[in-house]
Design an enzyme around this catalytic site. Structure first.
Site, PDB file in Angstrom:
ATOM      1  N   CYS A 121     -30.023  22.718  16.860  1.00  0.00           N
ATOM      2  CA  CYS A 121     -30.182  24.076  16.321  1.00  0.00           C
ATOM      3  C   CYS A 121     -31.064  24.165  15.077  1.00  0.00           C
ATOM      4  O   CYS A 121     -31.686  25.199  14.829  1.00  0.00           O
ATOM      5  CB  CYS A 121     -28.819  24.720  16.048  1.00  0.00           C
ATOM      6  SG  CYS A 121     -27.672  23.683  15.141  1.00  0.00           S
ATOM      7  N   LYS A 198     -14.811  22.141  18.267  1.00  0.00           N
ATOM      8  CA  LYS A 198     -15.608  22.939  17.337  1.00  0.00           C
ATOM      9  C   LYS A 198     -15.592  24.385  17.809  1.00  0.00           C
ATOM     10  O   LYS A 198     -15.965  24.690  18.937  1.00  0.00           O
ATOM     11  CB  LYS A 198     -17.044  22.410  17.300  1.00  0.00           C
ATOM     12  CG  LYS A 198     -17.957  23.222  16.408  1.00  0.00           C
ATOM     13  CD  LYS A 198     -19.330  22.599  16.311  1.00  0.00           C
ATOM     14  CE  LYS A 198     -20.252  23.447  15.470  1.00  0.00           C
ATOM     15  NZ  LYS A 198     -21.597  22.845  15.385  1.00  0.00           N
ATOM     16  N   ARG A 208     -25.575  28.101   7.774  1.00  0.00           N
ATOM     17  CA  ARG A 208     -26.785  28.524   8.465  1.00  0.00           C
ATOM     18  C   ARG A 208     -27.868  28.937   7.473  1.00  0.00           C
ATOM     19  O   ARG A 208     -29.050  28.850   7.775  1.00  0.00           O
ATOM     20  CB  ARG A 208     -26.461  29.595   9.498  1.00  0.00           C
ATOM     21  CG  ARG A 208     -25.597  28.984  10.616  1.00  0.00           C
ATOM     22  CD  ARG A 208     -25.190  29.964  11.696  1.00  0.00           C
ATOM     23  NE  ARG A 208     -24.217  29.330  12.590  1.00  0.00           N
ATOM     24  CZ  ARG A 208     -23.539  29.970  13.526  1.00  0.00           C
ATOM     25  NH1 ARG A 208     -23.729  31.269  13.708  1.00  0.00           N
ATOM     26  NH2 ARG A 208     -22.692  29.327  14.292  1.00  0.00           N
ATOM     27  N   LYS A 251     -13.165  21.348  13.707  1.00  0.00           N
ATOM     28  CA  LYS A 251     -14.015  22.142  12.835  1.00  0.00           C
ATOM     29  C   LYS A 251     -13.947  23.599  13.229  1.00  0.00           C
ATOM     30  O   LYS A 251     -14.080  23.887  14.400  1.00  0.00           O
ATOM     31  CB  LYS A 251     -15.447  21.612  12.994  1.00  0.00           C
ATOM     32  CG  LYS A 251     -16.460  22.363  12.212  1.00  0.00           C
ATOM     33  CD  LYS A 251     -17.824  21.829  12.510  1.00  0.00           C
ATOM     34  CE  LYS A 251     -18.798  22.742  11.810  1.00  0.00           C
ATOM     35  NZ  LYS A 251     -20.145  22.498  12.213  1.00  0.00           N
ATOM     36  N   SER A 277     -18.702  25.242   5.422  1.00  0.00           N
ATOM     37  CA  SER A 277     -19.425  25.955   4.369  1.00  0.00           C
ATOM     38  C   SER A 277     -18.722  27.224   3.897  1.00  0.00           C
ATOM     39  O   SER A 277     -18.658  27.501   2.698  1.00  0.00           O
ATOM     40  CB  SER A 277     -20.823  26.289   4.872  1.00  0.00           C
ATOM     41  OG  SER A 277     -20.764  27.036   6.076  1.00  0.00           O
TER      42      SER A 277
HETATM   43  C1  PBG Z   1     -24.816  22.534  13.917  1.00  0.00           C
HETATM   44  C2  PBG Z   1     -23.749  22.528  12.894  1.00  0.00           C
HETATM   45  C3  PBG Z   1     -23.152  23.632  12.259  1.00  0.00           C
HETATM   46  C4  PBG Z   1     -22.290  23.110  11.297  1.00  0.00           C
HETATM   47  C5  PBG Z   1     -22.364  21.712  11.385  1.00  0.00           C
HETATM   48  N1  PBG Z   1     -23.256  21.384  12.400  1.00  0.00           N
HETATM   49  C6  PBG Z   1     -23.378  25.073  12.371  1.00  0.00           C
HETATM   50  C7  PBG Z   1     -23.194  25.801  13.610  1.00  0.00           C
HETATM   51  O1  PBG Z   1     -22.602  25.339  14.588  1.00  0.00           O
HETATM   52  O2  PBG Z   1     -23.695  26.933  13.621  1.00  0.00           O
HETATM   53  C8  PBG Z   1     -21.461  23.915  10.346  1.00  0.00           C
HETATM   54  C9  PBG Z   1     -21.078  23.258   9.078  1.00  0.00           C
HETATM   55  C10 PBG Z   1     -20.604  24.169   8.013  1.00  0.00           C
HETATM   56  O3  PBG Z   1     -20.424  25.395   8.182  1.00  0.00           O
HETATM   57  O4  PBG Z   1     -20.385  23.647   6.920  1.00  0.00           O
HETATM   58  N2  PBG Z   1     -24.418  22.544  15.226  1.00  0.00           N
HETATM   59 ZN    ZN Z   2     -26.172  22.986  16.727  1.00  0.00          ZN
END
Ligand code: PBG
Ligand code: ZN
Length: 326
Positions: A121, A198, A208, A251, A277
């Site tokens: 991503c 996740k 993001r 997560k 985050s």
């Molecule tokens: C990418 C990824 C994300 C996070 C870790 N790896 C974002 C998403 O899935 O949009 C989020 C980490 C965070 O919010 O601290 N796949």
């Molecule tokens: Zn991703």
């Protein structure tokens, strides 16, 4: 009648409380996320994450040394490339930002465990975690073609010196595909930390901003899990275990402690919790307003992750936690 059983007897002094504490947090439990950007001398604070920076590789190396000196055993690297395209070239290219950052860190601090996030991503022009059918604006990622790109990405990260591969895209079969790719390239000994459970979470908002990976259209609900589902997390981890995962991640963490508990009960693998985050941003915002005691809130939260079954915690608070621990 006065009570015979008085649990308060064991709470009467701090030394006694220390003796009967069931859970401890140590620096060994922590993993610190870092965001690598091109250039040199760059340290750009993420507006929604005070204290977190996008760093050029020279700064990442300085940070890695500091992290290691604090007793934190591991970092997880994310990359923000100069150019993004539909093939996520920046993710699997040997000269990609994360590959270069990994090489630099491993050279400067060889004993620091360098985990690399394996997803597309940050590298796709549309911001989705995989391949899309040309012209498809629904964000329905094509599963199996994405596996090929993830395999390539993991192998290039291992080539750069990554110690652990951490696939985060929630594609079906991604652990098996990456295991096959790594084994085929002679990396049988590189462990996979799977983002196994996740969820499609609003708590990723600030990340993001940090990773510049917001989907340009659609959302991630066709691949990340529905927050309504707990049992489904067990299905996800069973598949990942069968495909060869070495460690499992849940997560986000704070709103999903029941899932951390279930995953811990259902498997014998180390369990990692990602204190994401948005969880960090909420604490920081309240702390900066003087509304909460940041140190106490953060240490309490870390203790609770451990109590709920997490063996490892990925957290933007890691450096502070290492400093605050007794
Ligand atoms: C990418 C990824 C994300 C996070 C870790 N790896 C974002 C998403 O899935 O949009 C989020 C980490 C965070 O919010 O601290 N796949
Ligand atoms: Zn991703």
């Amino acid at each position: 009648m006065f009570p015979t059983h008085r649990p308060r007897r064991l709470r009467s002094s701090s030394t006694l409380r220390r003796m009967v504490a069931e859970t401890t947090v140590t620096a060994n439990d922590l993993i610190y996320p870092l965001f690598a950007v091109p250039g040199s001398g760059v340290a750009k604070e993420v507006s929604s994450m005070p204290g977190v920076y996008q760093l050029s590789i020279d700064k990442i190396v300085e940070e890695a040394k500091e992290v290691y000196d604090l007793g934190i055993p591991a970092i997880i690297l994310f990359g923000i490339p100069d150019d993004k395209d539909t093939d996520a070239t920046g993710a699997w290219h040997d000269c990609g930002i994360v590959q270069k950052a990994t090489e630099a860190v491993k050279q400067a601090v060889p004993d620091l465990v360098t985990i690399v996030d394996t997803c597309l991503c940050e590298y796709t022009s549309h911001g989705h975690c995989g391949y899309l059918q040309t012209g498809d604006l629904s964000g329905r990622v094509l599963n199996d073609p994405t596996l090929e790109l993830l395999k390539k990405t993991a192998v290039s990260q291992a080539n750069a010196g990554a110690d652990i591969i951490a696939p985060s895209g929630m594609m079906d079969g991604f652990v098996g595909a990456i295991r096959e790719g790594l084994d085929g390239a002679g990396f049988e000994d590189i462990p996979i930390l799977s983002y196994a459970a996740k969820y499609a979470s609003a708590y990723y908002g600030p990340f993001r901003d940090a990773a510049e990976s917001t989907p340009q259209f659609g959302d991630r609900r066709t691949y990340q899990m529905d927050p309504a589902n707990g049992r489904e997390a067990i299905k996800e981890i069973e598949l990942d275990i069968a495909e060869g995962a070495d460690m499992l991640m849940v997560k986000p963490a704070l709103a999903y402690m029941d899932v951390i508990w279930r995953v811990k009960e259902a498997s014998n693998l180390p369990v990692a919790a990602y204190n994401v985050s948005g969880e960090y941003a909420m604490v920081k915002a309240a702390a900066l307003n003087g509304w909460i005691d940041e140190e106490r809130v953060v240490l309490e939260t870390m203790t609770s992750f451990k109590r709920s079954g997490a063996d490892l915690i990925l957290t933007y608070h890691a450096k502070d936690v290492a400093r605050w621990l007794p």
